[in-house]
Design a protein around this motif. Structure first.
Motif: not given
Length: 213
Positions: A25-52
């Motif tokens: 793809x041409x360079x983008x201003x924003x890249x959204x990485x979608x890895x539902x099982x499991x990276x994106x989901x587990x990190x989203x849940x961890x960040x929701x708990x206040x973790x980095x």
């Protein structure tokens, strides 16, 4: 970078698969990485708990492909977000906020991580229904906010999600990645990942770690 028929540069919202797709793809201003099982989901849940959560591919061995896409996206200079089914609408809101802050039309690459078809180095990427649905959910949510100048590839992912939204839970548990996790007694993890718009937090990559936007 010279133009290519496959770089989707004429569209604001773009979609492809894996690190190769990101590079296509041409360079983008924003890249959204979608890895539902499991990276994106587990990190989203961890960040929701206040973790980095540090972006370290070795620390995310179960989803090394998703971490690799995020690393490549960060190296490109783009703003890197993690998206999944649980936070699709929240991701769209953050993208719109970033566009308002920039005061300019913002290009978005929605990259489905896919799954590696084997554990060996250089294993090919295989289709992952959960990432197709997750990417489509984000494109759909962007369209709801008026960010709808989508490439054919992104529009197709969106329509897949729209048409199959009512079957997301079944598709995640019945698909290959879900079946693999069920075999590891991780059914609850798959069911958690299948809930659309259950989370309001969006992980953003800052200084080598994902934190809440």
């Amino acid at each position: 970078m010279p133009e290519s028929p496959f770089d989707q540069r004429r569209y604001q919202v773009r979609h492809d698969w894996g690190t190769e797709g990101l590079g296509r793809l041409a360079p983008a201003d924003v890249v959204v990485v979608v890895d539902v099982l499991r990276f994106s989901t587990t990190v989203t849940d961890a960040v929701a708990r206040g973790e980095a959560v540090a972006l370290d591919a070795e620390a995310h061995a179960a989803s090394i492909n998703g971490a690799a896409v995020a690393q490549a996206a960060g190296a490109s200079g783009a703003v890197v977000l993690l998206g999944c089914l649980r936070n699709a609408a929240a991701v769209a809101r953050v993208v719109l906020d970033l566009q308002h802050a920039r005061g300019a039309r913002t290009s978005i690459a929605v990259i489905a991580a896919g799954e590696l078809a084997g554990r060996e180095a250089g294993a090919p990427l295989r289709f992952a229904v959960e990432d197709q649905l997750g990417a489509g959910a984000i494109v759909d949510a962007l369209g709801d906010l008026g960010v709808d100048h989508t490439s054919p590839e992104a529009a197709s992912a969106c329509e897949v999600f729209r048409g199959l939204r009512g079957a997301v839970r079944h598709l995640l548990t019945a698909g290959g990645s879900g079946q693999e996790l069920l075999d590891r007694d991780a059914r609850d993890e798959v069911l958690n990942a299948s809930v659309v718009d259950a989370a309001s937090v969006v992980p953003i990559l800052r200084d080598g770690a994902f934190v809440a936007y």
